[in-house]
Structures are given as C-alpha cells and as structure tokens.
Write an enzyme that holds these catalytic residues in place. Sequence first.
Site, mmCIF file in Angstrom:
data_model
loop_
_atom_site.group_PDB
_atom_site.id
_atom_site.type_symbol
_atom_site.label_atom_id
_atom_site.label_comp_id
_atom_site.label_asym_id
_atom_site.label_seq_id
_atom_site.Cartn_x
_atom_site.Cartn_y
_atom_site.Cartn_z
ATOM 1 C CB THR A 77 72.581 43.284 59.068
ATOM 2 O OG1 THR A 77 71.161 44.088 59.608
ATOM 3 C CG2 THR A 77 73.111 44.335 57.906
ATOM 4 C CD GLU A 79 68.332 47.918 60.359
ATOM 5 O OE1 GLU A 79 68.158 48.946 59.785
ATOM 6 O OE2 GLU A 79 67.272 47.452 60.857
ATOM 7 C CE1 TYR A 101 75.570 48.296 60.652
ATOM 8 C CE2 TYR A 101 73.307 47.863 60.227
ATOM 9 C CZ TYR A 101 74.446 47.039 60.488
ATOM 10 O OH TYR A 101 74.609 45.931 61.072
ATOM 11 C CE LYS A 105 77.081 45.399 58.914
ATOM 12 N NZ LYS A 105 78.165 44.304 58.951
HETATM 13 O O1 G4F Z 1 68.015 48.142 68.821
HETATM 14 P P1 G4F Z 1 68.253 49.010 67.797
HETATM 15 O O2 G4F Z 1 69.091 50.209 67.816
HETATM 16 O O3 G4F Z 1 68.520 48.172 66.525
HETATM 17 P P2 G4F Z 1 68.197 48.073 64.996
HETATM 18 O O4 G4F Z 1 68.156 49.536 64.367
HETATM 19 O O5 G4F Z 1 67.181 47.138 64.654
HETATM 20 O O6 G4F Z 1 69.833 47.260 64.690
HETATM 21 C C1 G4F Z 1 70.477 46.259 65.251
HETATM 22 O O7 G4F Z 1 69.885 45.360 64.462
HETATM 23 C C2 G4F Z 1 70.378 44.997 63.062
HETATM 24 C C3 G4F Z 1 70.157 43.684 62.727
HETATM 25 O O8 G4F Z 1 68.747 43.732 62.053
HETATM 26 C C4 G4F Z 1 72.021 45.150 63.135
HETATM 27 F F1 G4F Z 1 72.263 45.068 61.766
HETATM 28 C C5 G4F Z 1 72.371 46.345 63.750
HETATM 29 O O9 G4F Z 1 73.648 46.537 63.845
HETATM 30 C C6 G4F Z 1 71.898 46.517 65.274
HETATM 31 O O10 G4F Z 1 72.447 45.742 65.776
HETATM 32 O O11 G4F Z 1 66.732 49.429 67.360
HETATM 33 C C7 G4F Z 1 65.716 48.798 67.137
HETATM 34 C C8 G4F Z 1 64.295 49.531 66.963
HETATM 35 C C9 G4F Z 1 64.375 50.567 66.091
HETATM 36 O O12 G4F Z 1 63.348 50.613 65.236
HETATM 37 C C10 G4F Z 1 64.349 51.769 66.804
HETATM 38 O O13 G4F Z 1 63.795 52.934 65.851
HETATM 39 O O14 G4F Z 1 64.109 50.096 68.276
HETATM 40 C C11 G4F Z 1 63.773 51.588 68.017
HETATM 41 N N1 G4F Z 1 63.761 52.329 68.908
HETATM 42 C C12 G4F Z 1 62.940 52.963 69.584
HETATM 43 N N2 G4F Z 1 63.517 53.802 70.713
HETATM 44 C C13 G4F Z 1 65.141 52.699 69.612
HETATM 45 C C14 G4F Z 1 64.817 53.305 70.749
HETATM 46 N N3 G4F Z 1 66.240 52.251 69.526
HETATM 47 C C15 G4F Z 1 67.342 52.560 70.070
HETATM 48 N N4 G4F Z 1 68.802 52.326 69.864
HETATM 49 N N5 G4F Z 1 67.249 53.495 71.061
HETATM 50 C C16 G4F Z 1 65.799 53.965 71.667
HETATM 51 O O15 G4F Z 1 65.711 54.664 72.493
#
Ligand code: G4F
Length: 315
Positions: A77, A79, A101, A105
């Site tokens: 990933t 990440e 996480y 990974k």
């Molecule tokens: O959608 P996210 O939770 O994805 P994140 O953390 O980038 O991870 C995903 O992608 C990775 C690949 O790079 C995978 F390895 C991993 O398993 C997963 O699929 O969050 C994306 C961004 C973050 O910066 C987070 O802080 O969105 C920001 N965010 C802002 N508000 C939020 C929110 N994320 C989530 N989940 N929920 C919110 O309300």
Amino acid sequence: MYFLHYGDMTDSTNLIRLIQEIQPDEIYNLAAMSHVHVSFEIPEYTANADGIGTLRILDAVRLLGLEKKTRIYQASTSELFGKVQEIPQTEKTPFYPRSPYAVAKMYAYWITVNYREAYGMYACNGILFNHESPIRGETFVTRKITRATSRIALGLQDKFYLGNLDAQRDWGHAKDYVRMMWMILQADEAEDWVIATGKTTTVRDFVRMSFLEVGIDLEFKGEGVNEKGFVKTCNLEEFQLPIGKEVLNIDPRYFRPTEVDLLIGDASKANNKLGWFPEYDLKGLVKDMMQSDIKLMKKQQYLEKGGYKTLNYFE
Ligand code: G4F
C-alpha cells in the site's frame, strides 16, 4: 467453477489446510484489517492479520513444497510511504509508515521480498495507491462522501461530518487496479510495482466534485475545525436545496493521531514494463460512484415511503 472456503489470516493450520486442498496457481492476498484509523484502536490484531498473516501464507506455500507452482500477490500500500520522503513516490522511495496498519504492512512487504529472494518464490508486492469504486466500504472517505452527497441531494439527510479536508490522495478506480494485480502475476519476473494515477486531490475537492455531479456547487467557509461547506448554487432541477444550506461540518473524532498528508505515485515502471495505464480519471470515478449511490439512495427513499412491494422497479 468457484468455491468459497472459510479462512482466517490469524489461523495457520486453516491456511495450510486450504492451500494444500486447493493447490492454487495464484494467491492474491488482499486480506487485511484495512482501515487506517481503526488500526490505532486494534494495533495488535492489525499486526497479526496484516503482518504475520502474510508470513503464514508465504510459509504455507513453502512448507507444502509449492514454491515453484504458486505465484503470490501481496497487497502492499501507498500508506507505506506515510510521511513522504520524496514526491512523487516510486518503487525506490524510502518508507515512513504513520499508523499501526502501515507498520504491519511494512513487515508484510519485506517478508514477501525475503521469501522471493531466499526461496526463489514468485512473490510480488503491488504498492497500490488508494483505489475506490461504488462498492467501497462505507467508512472510507470517498464512499462516505458519495453516500452522504446522494442522501443530502435527495433530502434524506441534513448534513455530514468529516475529519481532515486537507489530506491529499492519489485516487484511482479499483477496476483499473484489479486488472493490474492480475497483470503483475502474469509478468515474466517477480517484482514490486507502484500503481497510481500520478494525480493528487484534497478530500475537500473530492467533496466538491461529488456535489457537482448532482449539479450543486459548494463553497467552504471558516478554518480548521470551524470549516463548513455551504450550498452556493443548484443547477439541476431534480436536486434543489436552499442556497446557503450548511451540508458539511468537521468532527475532530475523525482526525488521526498521525496523518499521511500527501500521496502521489509515479507508476512509470508499470506503464513502461507492463503497458498498464488507468482507463478512469478522477472525474470518471466520482461519476461512477455518484450514479451508483444516487440509484441506491433512491431505492432507500422509495422503501422509506413504503414502496417495498414494487422494489424491482429500480433494479
Ligand atoms: O479513505 P481513507 O480512510 O483511506 P486511507 O487512510 O488513505 O487508506 C486507504 O487507502 C490505502 C492505500 O493508500 C489502503 F492501504 C488502506 O487500506 C485504505 O484503503 O482516508 C483518506 C483520507 C485520510 O487522510 C483521512 O484522514 O481522508 C481523510 N479523512 C477525512 N475525513 C477521512 C475522513 N477518512 C475517513 N475514513 N473518514 C472521514 O470522515
């Protein structure tokens, strides 16, 4: 013919028995506790399933003498890049994981490389940047946004809450990325690959683009936890909301103890060596997710009005 077997990444005997029974040509290890924020709450389980789980698969293949038969794809990933050491990120960029996480990974990444080098196994890492689709889990930010946008546009929900709007991600369509997973295992040589679109966008702009799909232009006012999103104009007859309506607030509960601020990948190696290029751009991805969620929410709207007897009207 397809069979669904019961499996668990924390149970070695189960994995060994399954691999012995199936004698697979290819294994795609996508199994993980994959929610970055949740990994801060359950770090030990995350390490076990995502890190040691990968070792269990690799070692099961070795133990069963399938090193030369079974090819293994490890879902690594972006990440791993975490606090990025280079922009854009390539296969050579040093890792700096920022969550339990990502740390789990990182173990999975290196144990895959190690088994390839030590035992000559065909084992590869796909370092995939965020990939999304209409069936993305509802707690990941893109799907959370497209679901909430659809519900708000249809009058089913008043507003919604997000965390860090400034985070930037390189978002691609899962259809393109899954195709690439398969391509990785068909290559002549086992290698590690960065898969990305090469473009990065803030969470705020993803919100903006989702609302534009239903003809609603937003404006953002305020800063930090006080930032809010308001309706500026509505340009489609079907989706009319009061101008100035507040649709988005910040909830600090969604902030992470350590954040990954910026991800942008350089997939030149996959472009040049495997001829992989994404078919979807971000606009196409947002459109696909919004069309699907609008359809889904219309169905929910219909059900809420008691129309369940003719449900198939929408199917
Ligand atoms: O959608 P996210 O939770 O994805 P994140 O953390 O980038 O991870 C995903 O992608 C990775 C690949 O790079 C995978 F390895 C991993 O398993 C997963 O699929 O969050 C994306 C961004 C973050 O910066 C987070 O802080 O969105 C920001 N965010 C802002 N508000 C939020 C929110 N994320 C989530 N989940 N929920 C919110 O309300």
